[in-house]
Each structure stands twice: as structure tokens, then as C-alpha cells.
Scaffold this motif. Structure first.
Motif, short mmCIF file in Angstrom:
data_model
loop_
_atom_site.label_atom_id
_atom_site.label_comp_id
_atom_site.label_asym_id
_atom_site.label_seq_id
_atom_site.Cartn_x
_atom_site.Cartn_y
_atom_site.Cartn_z
N MET A 59 0.73 -1.16 -0.08
CA MET A 59 0.02 0.05 0.01
C MET A 59 0.80 1.36 0.18
O MET A 59 1.93 1.33 0.77
N LEU A 60 0.49 2.16 -0.76
CA LEU A 60 1.07 3.37 -0.69
C LEU A 60 0.58 4.45 -0.11
O LEU A 60 -0.90 4.54 -0.42
N VAL A 61 0.99 5.49 0.62
CA VAL A 61 0.15 6.58 1.29
C VAL A 61 0.80 7.77 0.91
O VAL A 61 2.18 7.85 1.20
N THR A 62 0.01 8.62 0.51
CA THR A 62 0.26 9.98 0.14
C THR A 62 0.18 10.72 1.51
O THR A 62 -1.12 11.03 1.86
N VAL A 63 1.18 11.60 1.93
CA VAL A 63 1.28 12.45 3.12
C VAL A 63 1.42 14.01 2.58
O VAL A 63 2.36 14.08 1.78
N ASP A 64 0.58 14.78 2.95
CA ASP A 64 0.69 16.18 2.67
C ASP A 64 1.68 17.03 3.42
O ASP A 64 2.27 16.49 4.54
N ASP A 65 1.89 18.15 3.14
CA ASP A 65 3.05 19.06 3.92
C ASP A 65 2.86 19.07 5.47
O ASP A 65 3.61 19.31 6.47
N ALA A 66 1.48 18.88 5.76
CA ALA A 66 1.17 19.23 7.17
C ALA A 66 1.16 17.65 7.93
O ALA A 66 0.86 17.69 9.16
N GLY A 67 1.55 16.85 7.45
CA GLY A 67 1.65 15.38 7.84
C GLY A 67 0.35 14.76 7.69
O GLY A 67 0.42 13.63 8.55
N ARG A 68 -0.51 14.84 7.14
CA ARG A 68 -1.80 14.40 7.05
C ARG A 68 -2.01 13.40 5.75
O ARG A 68 -1.57 13.92 4.70
N ALA A 69 -2.49 12.36 5.92
CA ALA A 69 -2.59 11.30 4.76
C ALA A 69 -3.72 11.65 4.17
O ALA A 69 -4.86 11.80 4.61
N VAL A 70 -3.66 11.66 2.66
CA VAL A 70 -4.51 12.46 1.88
C VAL A 70 -5.37 11.21 0.94
O VAL A 70 -5.96 11.42 0.28
N LYS A 71 -4.23 10.15 0.73
CA LYS A 71 -4.63 9.24 -0.48
C LYS A 71 -4.02 7.76 0.15
O LYS A 71 -2.73 7.93 0.50
N LEU A 72 -4.63 6.98 -0.31
CA LEU A 72 -4.24 5.50 -0.19
C LEU A 72 -4.45 4.70 -1.50
O LEU A 72 -5.48 5.15 -2.24
N ASN A 85 5.75 0.36 7.02
CA ASN A 85 6.50 1.79 7.70
C ASN A 85 5.37 2.83 8.17
O ASN A 85 4.47 2.88 7.62
N GLN A 86 5.76 3.27 9.15
CA GLN A 86 4.93 4.44 9.99
C GLN A 86 4.75 5.49 9.10
O GLN A 86 5.68 6.10 8.58
N ALA A 87 3.54 5.96 8.62
CA ALA A 87 3.52 7.16 7.48
C ALA A 87 2.98 8.35 8.14
O ALA A 87 3.46 9.44 7.36
N ILE A 88 2.28 8.25 9.32
CA ILE A 88 1.70 9.62 9.91
C ILE A 88 1.88 9.50 11.43
O ILE A 88 2.07 8.34 11.90
N GLU A 89 1.74 10.52 11.94
CA GLU A 89 1.82 10.65 13.69
C GLU A 89 0.55 10.15 14.23
O GLU A 89 -0.56 10.56 13.57
N PRO A 90 0.39 9.71 15.15
CA PRO A 90 -0.74 9.16 15.75
C PRO A 90 -1.52 10.67 16.27
O PRO A 90 -0.94 11.59 16.84
N ALA A 97 13.71 -2.23 4.24
CA ALA A 97 13.10 -0.91 4.45
C ALA A 97 12.88 -0.02 3.02
O ALA A 97 12.30 0.88 2.90
N GLU A 98 14.12 -0.46 1.98
CA GLU A 98 14.05 0.27 0.95
C GLU A 98 13.00 -0.15 -0.30
O GLU A 98 12.44 0.58 -0.70
N ARG A 99 12.91 -1.56 -0.19
CA ARG A 99 11.97 -2.03 -1.28
C ARG A 99 10.30 -2.39 -0.75
O ARG A 99 9.40 -2.42 -1.56
N GLY A 100 10.21 -2.36 0.51
CA GLY A 100 8.74 -2.65 1.29
C GLY A 100 8.33 -4.12 1.20
O GLY A 100 7.95 -4.52 2.01
N HIS A 101 8.55 -4.87 0.02
CA HIS A 101 8.12 -6.33 -0.01
C HIS A 101 9.17 -6.79 -0.59
O HIS A 101 9.66 -6.61 -1.83
N ILE A 102 9.55 -8.26 -0.13
CA ILE A 102 10.52 -8.91 -0.91
C ILE A 102 9.81 -10.50 -0.83
O ILE A 102 9.54 -10.79 0.41
N PRO A 103 10.03 -11.36 -2.06
CA PRO A 103 9.58 -12.71 -1.77
C PRO A 103 10.23 -13.49 -0.97
O PRO A 103 11.48 -13.24 -0.94
N LEU A 104 9.86 -14.47 -0.59
CA LEU A 104 10.40 -15.78 0.06
C LEU A 104 11.25 -16.40 -0.82
O LEU A 104 11.13 -16.26 -2.00
N ALA A 105 12.51 -16.94 -0.49
CA ALA A 105 13.55 -17.38 -1.24
C ALA A 105 13.18 -18.28 -2.42
O ALA A 105 13.14 -18.24 -3.50
#
Length: 712
Positions: free
Chosen positions: A1-14, A463-468, A527-535
Motif C-alpha cells: 500500500m502506498l500512502v500520500t502524506v501532505d506537507d502538514a503530515g496528514r494522509a490524503v490518499k491510499l 512503515n509508519q506513515a503519519i503521527e498518531p 526498508a528500501e523495497r517494502g516487500h521481498i518474496p520468500l526465497a
């Protein structure tokens, strides 16, 4: 899942991650609206304490805040720690019971710091059986571990059998694979007592009677073996017990299977022939099958079918219940069971089955329940193993006030004035109505976690996308702080989320995981790729994964087991067989309660999650607070569409509105799981369900329920 966060730290799109081969850039309907949940004005933002003099019990929606007062985290943690210590000193630490499941399904949120805390405290352990235990244990009795056909490979199948699997409603990322297969000429057969979204789109919907799945599977085996459709080469190489299974299957003629299932003998034969002679054939089995009294045996029988036909040999063939067995996490380090040795008990605590919470909260306090069959509740009378009654309940990742079976017994237990209850959640719900303290929790966008899967073969970092918002805190933070407040000095209670992720991966000195199948994974790469397949799933085109085709399996025989010596040693039937559930049309209770009741999950909720959000409720408006009936059953009771009806048995009753729509067969009725506070009577469909346990795995039997219905 990709999360778009605006300059105010608010998630605006999934959005779905287009680079993920399974989710392919889209989300299911309920999660596509997830920001409604994140930013809902009803979210609990601060720790709350029940006001003095306010009794525990159902609260009207919107008025819950009136029962509580805001406190600081320091005040809440200190008071909770002190009360837990008092309970432990007075009654023993096993009188403290955690109750959680998969409201947060990442490894850290589901089971890490919380397990450490309760092991060190000496609190009772929870047997988390409510969802999938019967099916999981049953599958492992056959195969030793839960693997399955890769989701991506379903597109190659020529026949897909969805057995108790509402793919279009609740497994939507498999649906494009189904559609691709059908464009290539595949057929879709759905076996389900309810006309789901998937059943409505199928080439053939088999409306099997509830709880008769094992009879159908055995009837199919009879035909397959009689006609010589089995794969003898595969059976000889990979299986154990074919002679015994053949003898058992001989008893289940198509005529006998048809009598149980409601099919015709010709239909049983047609299904068996089509399944056994189509290559490749994929079987998508889901967990609804195992939520009946003999559901474990049903899963065992169904799971044997692809082994009998050799379907595992073909890419796009085989089957899937869960892929979770492929993820060999380092749970020993995450959960730290060894901490129990330093608890006041000096040993591991007793285990309490979460599917009998009503009994656990009332045992030693009140009287036993009566079952529909007229006898006392049909399971272990001593669910607390002779230990102390439960005097403190700590709820997180779950809403037992809605989801636990035998709702009325659970409510009576929660209402006890001597029961100290803490609930960690995002919203006021059916459980917080009974809480002494309510603590604000985070959504998955507000903390870091690591994920496996039960539908694919990718390790994923969330990854944490926004502050609680407000003072919401994660499970890891809560149990870390509570442990330190209680004076637990072990350094593991100070581990950070990143440290826990590294421990789950068993990162070695070379910076890579030591977990089997994850040796190519480092924390930095993840952390860089987000998802990695099992071997084994890294090169699906050149080296496709075919489960159960060559390797020795972790079963006693090392092979797929048609015959289970382990069950025989326990005095149980080593072969699958069919016995009608006690609460079914063939049971004694059917004389008083003649209708089989399905307390179904809503397509647009996740159990009880999302049920409080207006947008999700609108998506469920057609069936919300409705009882679906067959026209014959409605007419016999003078009921027409839109009438208020009373649905009842010996355990309880609920008022619903009749929906006479033909989505259930004659003799079957269905209602949807919802929060109790949305029903005028303050109950939900679990007022009707029992605490009887499944034959394998001791799971909940939500779909073995008898009721009667009358116009209200």
C-alpha cells in the motif's frame, strides 16, 4: 500500500502498490476508505477512566464519553499497574486474562511486547482459536505445514473450486487471477450454503447444506477412486494411508453424500469427475468451512482432494487455505516465553480458550448456560483448569463484546462489578461499554510493523506513515511502558520497533535473516523495497513453486497423511468421516428450533472493524440488521419481506427485519455480524451462537446454530 502524506503530515490518499504482484495497485472496498477510519471524529484520543458511580453496561452510541473522564497516560499506567498487582497478590497472576486477536495483524502488534508482558506477569495465556485454529490444525494433520498454490498461479487454472470462499467479497486480490483463468477457458465452481457475491458470478453454485462439507468431500473421493481418477504415481510417492482412505470412502456413495448435502447423486458424481479430470484444478478453501462442529474433519477431507488427484503437480493446480506456514519468524525471541520463569508462578501459566470467554468470565461466579440440545453446554466444564476465576481482563486487538460466541454470557461476565477491565482500542464499541479504563490505540498507518501473509509469499515492512492523533499509542509502546511501570527490569521491555523487527527476522552478524526462506533478506533491503518474496518464490516463471511435490513433510510419516496415526493415538478417528452437527436439521434440537442459522460476516467490515463508520455501513445497507430467509420458510411463518422478526433459541434472541431474497436454501436463515449497540435490543447475532467447540483445534462453532423465527 502506498500512502500520500501532505506537507502538514496528514494522509490524503491510499492506493495499492502497483509493484506488488498480488495487490497490483488496487485495494478492497473497505480499505480503500480506510482514511475515514483514521480521521473519524469518534476516535478515542486520550486515556479514559470510568467515572465513579457509572455502572458497566450498554451505552448508547454517541453518549459513551459521558461515562468516562480523561486522565493522563501516567495516571492510567500507574492505576492499571497497581490494580493488576492487587489482583495478582489477592488471587494469583493467572486470574489476569489477556484477550486479543488480529485487530492489528502485523507481527509486532499481534504478538510481541504484549506476550512478553503477560509471560513476565504470570497472567493466563490465551489460546487464540476464534478464527482459524480448527482449519489450521486440520490442514497440518494432512500436510504438516500451511502452504498453498501461489495467488498469481490461479490464473493458470482450468478449474477453480471456491469451497466456502467468497473470493469476490473477501479475497478480492485473487479475483483478477480468477477472471484471467476464466478468460482462458476455466470454470468457476462455488460450494457455499449462501449465495455470496462469488456464487452469483460462478459457472455452478452448489448450495450445500451447512456443516455437510465432509460428506461431500468423501462422496467425491468415492467417485474418484471408483472411476480410477486418482493419481497413483503421486499417491505412491507423496502420501500415506491410501488403503485406509479407500476403505472409508467406499462407504460414502454419491447417494449417501447427496442425502446429507441436499445435492443429487448425479451432481456429486459430476463435481467429482470435473474436479478430478481437469488439469490444472485449483481449490480455494476458506475458513467458513471449519466454523462448524465437525469443521476440522471437513477441512481434513477437503484438503486431501488435491493430493488424491495429484493436482499439486501442475502449476496453477493444488489448493490454498493459508500460506502462513511459509513464514518462519523468530517468535521465540519476539514472545520470550522464558520470562514466565521469572513470574510469580515460576512456570508458564494456564491456557484459556478465547472461544469460551463467556464461561471463563462466569466460572466460579455464576451458573452454567443451557444449550439448544437441552443439556448443559457441550464442552469442557472446567475451562479455567481448576485455577482462580478471572478477576482482570485486558482487551486489545479485539472486540469480544461483539465477536465472541454466546454474547449474553459474555455480557454477564463483562458486567461483573468485581472484574477489572482495560480496553485498548480506537473507538468506543461493545466492549468499551464495560471497561474501567479505555486507552487510545493506533491504526496501522501510525506505527511500524512487519508482515507475513496467509495469501501470498512476500515479507513486507509496514512503515509508519503519519503521527498518531492525540495521545494514541501502539501495542508495543503500551506494553513496554506498562511493564516498566510494574517494575519489570528486563531490557527486552525497552526494545524499539526496529529492534523487534530485526529480532523477528533473526538478523545475523552478516546483516541478513537467519530464518529459513528469508536468508536473502536484510532489514535495509526490506526498508528500501517494502516487500521481498520468500526465497522459493523469487523466480516464479523460471522456477515456479509447487507445494508438496518433492520434499519430506513435517508429518509423522514425512508424507501427506490420509490416515493420521497421531489422531488414532489420541483415541480419535484417524480417517475423515461425516457426523452431522448436534445443532443441525438432523439433531434433536431441530424439533424445537428447526432452522439452521448462519451468523455471517459482512463483506465490507473486517469482523466488527469498520462497523461504526457511516460509509461502510452504507455499503452494507441491504443486509444490515436483516434476517435473510427462503420464501418457503417465510411463508410457513406468515412472514413477508420487511416484517420485523424475532429470532431465538435457548441462549438468546434478536430482533431483525426479514429479507426474503432466496440467497439461502430452504431450512437455512442468515444474519450479519454487527455491533450489538446498533441493534434496538442491544444484542447481535452472537446472542444465538454457542460456546461448543470444534472437533479439531477447539475453535468456535459459529455456523452450527439452530433457531426458530416468528413475526415480531
Amino acid at each position: 500500500m502506498l500512502v500520500t502524506v501532505d506537507d502538514a503530515g496528514r494522509a490524503v490518499k491510499l492506493q495499492g502498490d502497483p509493484s506488488q504482484p498480488v495487490t497490483q495497485g488496487f485495494l478492497c472496498g473497505k480499505v480503500a476508505k480506510y482514511l475515514d477510519r483514521v480521521y473519524a471524529p469518534q476516535r478515542i484520543l486520550y486515556p479514559l477512566r470510568r467515572k465513579t458511580g457509572v455502572a458497566k453496561g450498554p451505552l448508547k452510541r454517541g453518549e459513551e464519553h459521558d461515562a468516562f473522564e480523561q486522565v493522563t497516560w501516567d495516571e492510567a499506567l500507574s492505576a492499571i499497574a497497581a490494580r493488576l498487582q492487587q489482583v495478582s497478590d489477592a488471587y494469583g497472576p493467572e486470574s489476569i486474562l489477556p484477550y486479543s486477536y488480529a485487530g492489528t495483524i502485523g507481527l509486532l502488534g499481534f504478538g510481541s511486547m504484549d506476550r512478553r508482558f503477560f509471560h513476565r506477569l504470570g497472567g493466563s495465556q490465551l489460546d487464540r482459536t476464534i478464527c482459524s485454529e480448527a482449519g489450521g490444525v486440520a490442514w497440518n494433520l494432512v500436510y504438516g505445514k500451511k502452504l498453498g498454490t501461489p495467488t498469481e498461479d490461479f490464473s493458470l487454472a482450468k478449474l477453480i473450486v471456491a469451497w466456502g470462499a467468497n473470493i469476490h467479497g473477501n479475497n478480492i486480490h485473487l479475483w483478477p487471477m480468477v477472471e484471467q483463468a476464466r478468460r482462458n477457458g476455466a470454470r468457476l465452481i462455488v460450494i457455499d450454503p449462501y449465495k455470496t457475491r462469488t456464487a452469483a458470478l460462478a459457472d455452478w453454485h452448489i448450495a450445500i447444506r451447512p456443516g455437510t462439507d465432509a460428506a461431500l468431500a468423501l462422496g467425491m473421493m468415492h467417485v474418484i477412486l471408483r472411476e480410477g481418477f486418482e493419481d497413483r504415481a503421486y499417491i505412491d510417492q507423496m502420501t500415506h494411508g491410501i488403503a485406509q482412505l479407500s476403505e472409508r470412502a467406499r462407504e460414502y456413495t454419491p447417494e449417501r453424500a447427496a442425502a446429507w448435502t441436499g445435492m443429487t447423486a448425479a451432481e456429486v458424481e459430476q463435481l467429482a469427475r470435473e474436479y478430478a479430470t481437469t488439469r490444472p484444478a485449483a481449490l480455494r478453501l476458506n475458513y467458513g468451512v471449519q466454523r462448524s462442529q465437525n469443521g476440522g474433519t471437513a477441512v481434513r477431507a477437503i484438503a486431501m482432494l488435491p493430493a488424491l488427484t495429484g493436482a499439486w503437480k501442475y502449476r496453477g493446480g493444488g489448493g490454498a487455505l493459508s500460506t502462513s506456514g511459509a513464514f518462519a519468524w523468530n517468535k521465540r525471541e519476539l514472545e520470550r516465553r522464558d520470562l514466565a520463569l521469572d513470574s510469580p508462578l515460576g512456570r508458564e501459566a494456564r491456557v484459556v480458550n478465547m472461544s469460551v470467554l463467556g464461561q471463563a468470565l462466569n466460572q466460579g461466579i455464576g451458573s452454567r448456560e443451557q444449550g439448544v440440545t437441552g443439556s448443559a453446554v457441550e464442552h469442557d466444564a472446567d475451562v479455567l483448569s481448576g485455577g482462580p476465576p478471572v478477576h482482570a481482563l485486558f482487551v486489545y486487538n479485539s472486540n469480544p463484546g461483539a465477536v465472541a460466541p454466546n454474547h449474553n454470557a459474555v455480557r454477564r461476565g463483562l458486567a461483573r462489578t468485581d472484574l477489572f477491565t482495560v480496553v485498548h482500542d480506537l473507538f468506543f464499541n461493545d466492549t468499551t461499554d464495560y471497561a474501567d479504563y479505555v486507552l487510545p490505540a493506533t491504526t496501522f498507518l501510525e506505527h511500524t510493523d512487519i508482515q507475513g501473509a496467509y495469501g501470498h509469499y512476500f515479507v513486507q515492512l509496514s512503515n509508519q506513515a503519519i503521527e498518531p492523533p492525540g495521545e494514541a499509542r501502539s501495542n508495543v509502546w503500551l506494553f513496554s511502558q506498562l511493564a516498566q511501570t510494574m517494575g519489570f527490569t528486563e531490557s527486552c521491555f525497552r526494545d524499539t520497533e526496529e529492534q523487534l523487527v530485526r529480532q523477528a527476522l533473526a538478523i545475523g552478524l552478516d546483516g541478513r535473516s537467519k530464518n529459513p526462506g528469508m536468508e536473502h533478506i536484510s532489514f535495509e533491503d526490506l526498508a528500501e523495497r517494502g516487500h521481498i518474496p520468500l526465497a522459493f518464490h523469487r523466480e516464479p516463471e523460471s522456477a515456479p513453486f509447487l507445494p508438496y511435490t518433492s520434499e519430506r513433510l513435517p508429518t509423522p510419516s514425512g508424507k501427506i497423511e490420509f490416515y493420521s496415526a497421531a489422531l488414532a493415538a489420541q483415541g480419535q478417528d484417524p480417517l475423515p468421516g461425516f457426523t452431522a452437527p448436534s445443532e443441525s436439521r438432523w439433531g434433536e434440537g431441530a424439533k424445537r428450533f428447526p432452522l439452521e442459522f448462519l451468523g455471517r460476516k459482512a463483506d465490507n467490515y473486517m469482523n466488527s472493524t469498520f462497523a461504526n463508520l457511516d460509509g461502510h455501513r452504507k455499503m452494507e445497507a441491504r443486509t444490515s440488521q436483516r434476517l435473510e430467509m427462503h420464501p418457503t420458510d417465510a411463508t410457513a411463518r406468515g412472514i413477508t419481506d420487511g416484517d420485523k422478526v424475532r429470532v431465538w433459541n435457548d441462549r438468546g434472541e434478536i430482533l431483525l427485519t426479514a429479507l426474503v431474497d432466496g440467497r439461502v436454501a430452504e431450512g437455512v436463515v442468515a444474519g450479519r455480524l454487527d455491533w450489538a449497540k446498533f441493534n434496538d435490543g442491544g444484542v447481535n447475532v452472537n446472542a444465538l451462537t454457542s460456546e461448543r467447540l470444534t472437533d479439531v483445534g477447539a475453535g468456535a462453532t459459529f455456523y452450527s446454530v439452530l433457531v426458530e423465527v416468528a413475526k415480531a
